[in-house]
Structures are given as structure tokens and as C-alpha cells.
Design an enzyme around this catalytic site. Structure first.
Site, PDB file in Angstrom:
ATOM      1  N   SER A   1      64.552  48.572 -37.920  1.00  0.00           N
ATOM      2  CA  SER A   1      63.142  48.688 -38.302  1.00  0.00           C
ATOM      3  C   SER A   1      62.757  47.386 -38.994  1.00  0.00           C
ATOM      4  CB  SER A   1      62.980  49.848 -39.291  1.00  0.00           C
ATOM      5  OG  SER A   1      61.735  49.793 -39.955  1.00  0.00           O
TER       6      SER A   1
ATOM      7  N   TYR B   1      65.606  54.808 -46.520  1.00  0.00           N
ATOM      8  CA  TYR B   1      65.264  54.317 -45.177  1.00  0.00           C
ATOM      9  C   TYR B   1      65.588  52.819 -45.058  1.00  0.00           C
ATOM     10  CZ  TYR B   1      62.594  53.795 -40.845  1.00  0.00           C
ATOM     11  OH  TYR B   1      62.223  53.546 -39.545  1.00  0.00           O
TER      12      TYR B   1
HETATM   13  P1  NAD Z   1      60.222  60.383 -33.638  1.00  0.00           P
HETATM   14  O1  NAD Z   1      60.228  61.256 -34.852  1.00  0.00           O
HETATM   15  O2  NAD Z   1      59.089  60.463 -32.689  1.00  0.00           O
HETATM   16  O3  NAD Z   1      61.586  60.543 -32.833  1.00  0.00           O
HETATM   17  C1  NAD Z   1      62.824  60.608 -33.480  1.00  0.00           C
HETATM   18  C2  NAD Z   1      63.693  61.602 -32.741  1.00  0.00           C
HETATM   19  O4  NAD Z   1      64.977  61.618 -33.375  1.00  0.00           O
HETATM   20  C3  NAD Z   1      63.145  63.046 -32.804  1.00  0.00           C
HETATM   21  O5  NAD Z   1      63.042  63.591 -31.500  1.00  0.00           O
HETATM   22  C4  NAD Z   1      64.175  63.783 -33.643  1.00  0.00           C
HETATM   23  O6  NAD Z   1      64.357  65.151 -33.258  1.00  0.00           O
HETATM   24  C5  NAD Z   1      65.434  62.966 -33.377  1.00  0.00           C
HETATM   25  N1  NAD Z   1      66.420  63.178 -34.443  1.00  0.00           N
HETATM   26  C6  NAD Z   1      66.223  63.162 -35.774  1.00  0.00           C
HETATM   27  N2  NAD Z   1      67.365  63.453 -36.416  1.00  0.00           N
HETATM   28  C7  NAD Z   1      68.315  63.661 -35.457  1.00  0.00           C
HETATM   29  C8  NAD Z   1      69.687  64.002 -35.486  1.00  0.00           C
HETATM   30  N3  NAD Z   1      70.337  64.199 -36.648  1.00  0.00           N
HETATM   31  N4  NAD Z   1      70.344  64.125 -34.314  1.00  0.00           N
HETATM   32  C9  NAD Z   1      69.706  63.953 -33.130  1.00  0.00           C
HETATM   33  N5  NAD Z   1      68.401  63.627 -33.047  1.00  0.00           N
HETATM   34  C10 NAD Z   1      67.715  63.490 -34.198  1.00  0.00           C
HETATM   35  O7  NAD Z   1      60.335  58.908 -34.230  1.00  0.00           O
HETATM   36  P2  NAD Z   1      60.273  57.466 -33.522  1.00  0.00           P
HETATM   37  O8  NAD Z   1      59.176  56.746 -34.202  1.00  0.00           O
HETATM   38  O9  NAD Z   1      60.348  57.533 -32.054  1.00  0.00           O
HETATM   39  O10 NAD Z   1      61.636  56.865 -34.125  1.00  0.00           O
HETATM   40  C11 NAD Z   1      62.710  56.410 -33.328  1.00  0.00           C
HETATM   41  C12 NAD Z   1      63.461  55.362 -34.109  1.00  0.00           C
HETATM   42  O11 NAD Z   1      62.592  54.256 -34.365  1.00  0.00           O
HETATM   43  C13 NAD Z   1      63.962  55.829 -35.492  1.00  0.00           C
HETATM   44  O12 NAD Z   1      65.261  55.312 -35.709  1.00  0.00           O
HETATM   45  C14 NAD Z   1      62.976  55.184 -36.455  1.00  0.00           C
HETATM   46  O13 NAD Z   1      63.524  54.970 -37.723  1.00  0.00           O
HETATM   47  C15 NAD Z   1      62.673  53.897 -35.735  1.00  0.00           C
HETATM   48  N6  NAD Z   1      61.433  53.259 -36.144  1.00  0.00           N
HETATM   49  C16 NAD Z   1      60.223  53.868 -35.957  1.00  0.00           C
HETATM   50  C17 NAD Z   1      59.070  53.214 -36.375  1.00  0.00           C
HETATM   51  C18 NAD Z   1      57.709  53.827 -36.214  1.00  0.00           C
HETATM   52  O14 NAD Z   1      56.729  53.241 -36.741  1.00  0.00           O
HETATM   53  N7  NAD Z   1      57.543  54.924 -35.488  1.00  0.00           N
HETATM   54  C19 NAD Z   1      59.149  51.949 -36.959  1.00  0.00           C
HETATM   55  C20 NAD Z   1      60.404  51.363 -37.125  1.00  0.00           C
HETATM   56  C21 NAD Z   1      61.548  52.021 -36.708  1.00  0.00           C
END
Ligand code: NAD
Length: 255
Positions: free
Chosen positions: A145, A158
């Protein structure tokens, strides 16, 4: 039409039931991969499976918890037994955790965020690397991130977890660079997924403030982040190793 450069390759995507992981699973499938879509959320996985079926792609769903070593071990053993190979692992599942100052941060919540975001990447790579290497190498992409580069107030767990993902990625890249296995991290900025929508709903006005501060003046589409993950996993990035690719609409340009 998408190039079929992942034809018959096996791509494991965690967090594939939503957001960035779902878009990456769709993108790998549209480029010919057999996708193993893993997530805790079975409903989300079913929706991803249907979207991939609409594309005529191939997908297996795996309900599992990425923070459980037994479940990670079992998933990799199943991939080995049923598909006989692994070419790509996108270790992407994650959670934000609560927002509190360090002195108020509940320790059990800190442990949970570290477990889901960081320990999961260690466990994933620990069990993926032997299969990837045995079946001809490939690529691992770990989702970090912009919080791997900054210290967003209130987000100690985080930010620590994502800094850790960056460090683990570099160590793993160093250990595997000579063995046909490239390992990189991806650092998305603000991305319009359920994760961000949930956080914004708890803090009205925050989303508008945050996106207006991004040089691009908007958050990313999940597909824009997924495209970068696919590039890092593809032959197009064949000499990129141990890097963290920041995809943030310019959010971190100004330091
Ligand atoms: P999201 O919440 O849409 O998707 C995350 C998915 O991970 C969900 O489907 C959830 O069920 C699954 N998950 C959570 N805990 C889990 C576990 N213990 N085992 C298996 N699955 C699990 O979020 P996203 O935005 O698509 O995030 C994906 C990645 O991107 C994450 O690592 C997040 O930290 C990172 N990220 C997101 C953003 C943002 O702005 N959305 C920014 C930087 C980094």
C-alpha cells in the site's frame, strides 16, 4: 481482445472475492490463466466465479483464511494435486483495521491486522515458493500500500503490516532471483473498492477530502490496480525483481 499470455498457467489470487483481487482474477482469466480464487467470503467468491464464467474463463474457488497456516498449506497441496503446477501467486487479501492512536489501539486488533496482512504473505510465500520453483518458476506479487511508504495517523497496524510486506518481498526476491522466480510488491493508493467505501461511510466527508488531495483528483478503479498486478506477474516485467510498484494517481509524488 486480451493477449493469451497466461494460457494454461495457474494463477492463485487471494482476496479474490472483492475489489482488487476480483479484478485481478478476471484479468488473469481473460488472459488464459486457470485462476484459483481464494477468499474468506464465500458469497464474494461465487460472484467472482460467475464473472469469470461469463468471460469463458477457468476458475476454481477456495474458501479459506490466509492467516491460517493449516489452510494455506492445504490450499497449495490441493493446487499441486489437482492442477500440478503454480505459475503466479497474487497475495492480496487484506484488512484496514480500526483507526486509533497507538496509545488507544487495542492490542488484539493490532495482532489481527498483522496476522491477516503480513503473516499471511509470509505463510503464502513459504508454501507457494517450493511449488512455483518445482514447476518451472514464475512470479509472486504481494499487495502492500502507499501506507508502506508513509505513516498515516491512526493506522499503526495497517502501516506496520504494509511496511512489513515490502520488507518480506525484498528478502524473498533476493532469495529467489537466481531460481526463475520473480517477487515484487504492489502499492496501491486510494482505490474505489468496498474496503475504502466502508471506511468512508464511517467517516463522511473523508472520501471527498482524500480524493481531492490526490494529484489525479480521483481514486483508482480496481481494474487499474489489477492491471499493474498482472504486469508484474507477466513476462513483460521479466527483469523487475524485489521492487514495490506504486500505483497511486500521484498521491506520494510530493513526499
Ligand atoms: P476488499 O475489502 O474489497 O477486498 C479484500 C478481500 O480480502 C475481501 O474479499 C475479504 O473477504 C478478503 N479477506 C480479508 N481477510 C481475509 C482472510 N483472513 N483470508 C482470506 N481472505 C480475506 O479490499 P481491496 O481494496 O480490494 O483490498 C485488496 C488489497 O489491497 C488489501 O491488501 C488492501 O490492504 C490493499 N490496498 C487497498 C487500497 C484501497 O484503497 N482499496 C489501497 C492500498 C492497498
Amino acid at each position: 481482445m486480451a493477449p493469451k499470455d497466461f494460457e494454461n498457467k495457474v494463477a492463485l489470487v487471494t482476496g479474490a472475492g472483492s475489489g482488487i483481487g476480483r479484478e485481478a482474477a478476471r484479468a488473469f482469466a481473460s488472459r488464459g490463466a486457470i485462476v484459483v480464487a481464494a477468499d474468506l467470503n464465500e458469497g464474494g467468491l461465487a460472484a467472482t466465479r460467475d464473472l469469470i464464467a461469463e468471460l469463458g474463463g477457468r476458475v476454481l474457488t477456495a474458501p479459506m483464511d490466509v492467516s491460517s497456516e493449516a489452510q494455506v498449506r492445504e490450499l497449495i497441496a490441493r493446487i499441486d494435486k489437482d492442477l500440478g503446477r503454480l505459475d503466479v501467486a497474487f497475495n492480496n487479501a487484506g484488512i484496514t483495521g480500526q483507526a486509533h492512536r497507538i496509545e488507544d489501539y487495542p492490542t488484539e486488533d493490532f495482532d489481527r491486522v498483522i496476522s491477516v496482512n503480513l503473516k499471511s504473505v509470509f505463510l503464502g510465500m513459504k508454501h507457494q515458493i517450493p511449488l512455483l520453483r518445482r514447476t518451472g518458476g514464475g512470479a509472486i506479487v504481494n499487495t502492500a500500500s502507499v501506507a508502506a511508504l508513509t505513516g498515516p495517523g491512526g493506522m499503526s497496524a495497517y502501516a506496520a503490516s504494509k511496511h512489513g510486506v515490502h520488507g518480506l518481498t525484498r528478502v524473498a526476491a533476493m532469495e529467489n532471483a537466481a531460481h526463475g522466480l520473480r517477487i515484487n510488491a504492489l502499492a496501491p493508493g486510494w482505490t474505489e473498492t468496498p474496503m475504502v467505501k466502508e471506511a468512508s461511510a464511517q467517516n463522511p466527508g473523508f472520501a471527498e477530502l482524500a480524493t481531492s488531495a490526490i494529484p489525479a483528483k480521483r481514486g483508482a478503479l480496481p481494474s487499474e490496480i489489477a492491471a499493474a498486478a498482472v504486469w508484474l506477474a507477466s513476462e513483460a516485467s521479466s527483469y523487475v525483481m524485489g521492487q514495490m510498484l506504486v500505483v497511486d494517481g500521484g498521491m506520494t509524488i510530493g513526499g
